[in-house]
Design a protein around this motif. Sequence first.
Motif: not given
Length: 510
Positions: A274-296
């Motif tokens: 259910t998470v949404h991420l935009e282009r060129d977002a960077v997710v580094e190690q040991n990361t949890q993205l839950y629910g309705t989170s969004t990353v620009g």
Amino acid sequence: MIQPRSRTVVVLAAGEGKRMKSALPKVLHPLLGRTLVGHVLAAAAAAAAAAERTLVVVGHRAEQVTAHLSEIAPAAVPVLQAEQHGTGHAVRLAMAAAPDATGTVVVLNGDVPLLRPETVAELIEAHESAGAAATVLTAEVADPTGLGRIVRDPAGGLERIVEERDASPEQRRIREINAGIYAFDAAGLRDALGKLTTDNDQGEEYLTDAVGLLAAAGAPVGVHVAADVTETLGCNDRVELARLRRLLADRVNEGWMRAGVSILDPATTWIDVTVHLERDAVVEQNTQLYGTSTVGAEAIVGPDVTLIDTAVGAGATVLRSHAVQARIGVGASVGPYAYLRPDAQLDERAKVGTFVEVKKSQIGAGAKVPHLSYVGDATIGARANIGAATIFVNYDGVHKSHTTVGESAFVGCDSSLIAPVEIGAGAYVGAGSVVNRDVPPGALAVTRAQQRTVDGWVQSRRPGTAAAAAAERAGAGTAGAGNGQVGAGNGEAAHHHGAGDPVPGDTATD
């Protein structure tokens, strides 16, 4: 072009799942943002958009499952199977609850969360295009233990489906298995369900026998082989649940990377569906993205970050922090070791730094709370600076009250702002102050006592200590040492800054 037929979806979700060893019904166990049955319903809704109704057969802890359905799929109709007498019995109850159902009936198990909408749509298309009485989704697996086998006739058509406990040694060597996912013609299904018996090892009505009855009667029965066997995997215990979670996480991570997101260590990154991420977002190690989170776009999240229902704006950075229902603005900075609680809002380029907790507060554009502070029930204006160890005292034991800090205000280190209170625009609060009255714009508030310095106190009161030796090496004098009654906190003042003449470094940190 085949015209779409009327469609009904039936999801089987009545089982207890004894091997889960859980008070929670098996279909309600969570998996990357949805329950098991939630994943199945989402796949069905996307694939069979023209379905006139969705029926969910419930049984074990029916009230709990029904309550969950009302939250995630309010249009779905629960059908109670009070006593579980097999999959055929469950579908028979569902069809009785929809006596006017015609066209195609899609039957899905409630514990196959990796099933893709595309696969369900392909099954329906194959079934309706062929005008089949039934079409079975199958898969080739390396180890078919515990699964129903597909027995084909000499011409390669489906003859029947045999459950493992009823299978012969030769049939158990078959590696094509029944995925428990079907498309039926409604009229043919009703007729076959009425002929089911319990003449088998479990004494239950098998839905698979309905397929065999249709085939034996000469009705056209099709087989649709799943392209990806992982989509057909069910879940019977927590070990299998963990395997499904890993498979789904890999699928989700790969999808985002192919969409232009950088995931530096997929093995330690968990992203809900259910998470949404935009282009060129960077997710580094040991990361949890839950629910309705969004990353620009171009935001950097991680390492060691957990976001729950949190929005991160474009170009923002979140490092080694935990956020729940928070909003992080464009270019804002969070962490390391920050905690954003519900309704924390950081505006553009705002900063929340090391060991800062924020709850139900707005941090204005360019404002800074760099370290070691608690901000609760507050509005902090643009470009304000909150010094280290500042506490927004928002709770009197009964009520929560609000604090406002105006734009470009400075609050000195180790201060307490006792709500309700307002610090005006451009105002200063001296370090170590306890403020419980409003501070006008441009004013200075200082509430600490004047500093008192007693020369020679260490040599007089702590002779022979390391501190005394250090002081002697530094050439400290003994003036005032004879005042043996003077304590560290109550001697007469020898040197101090006046309360009305603090230096800028006395008020805040950056």
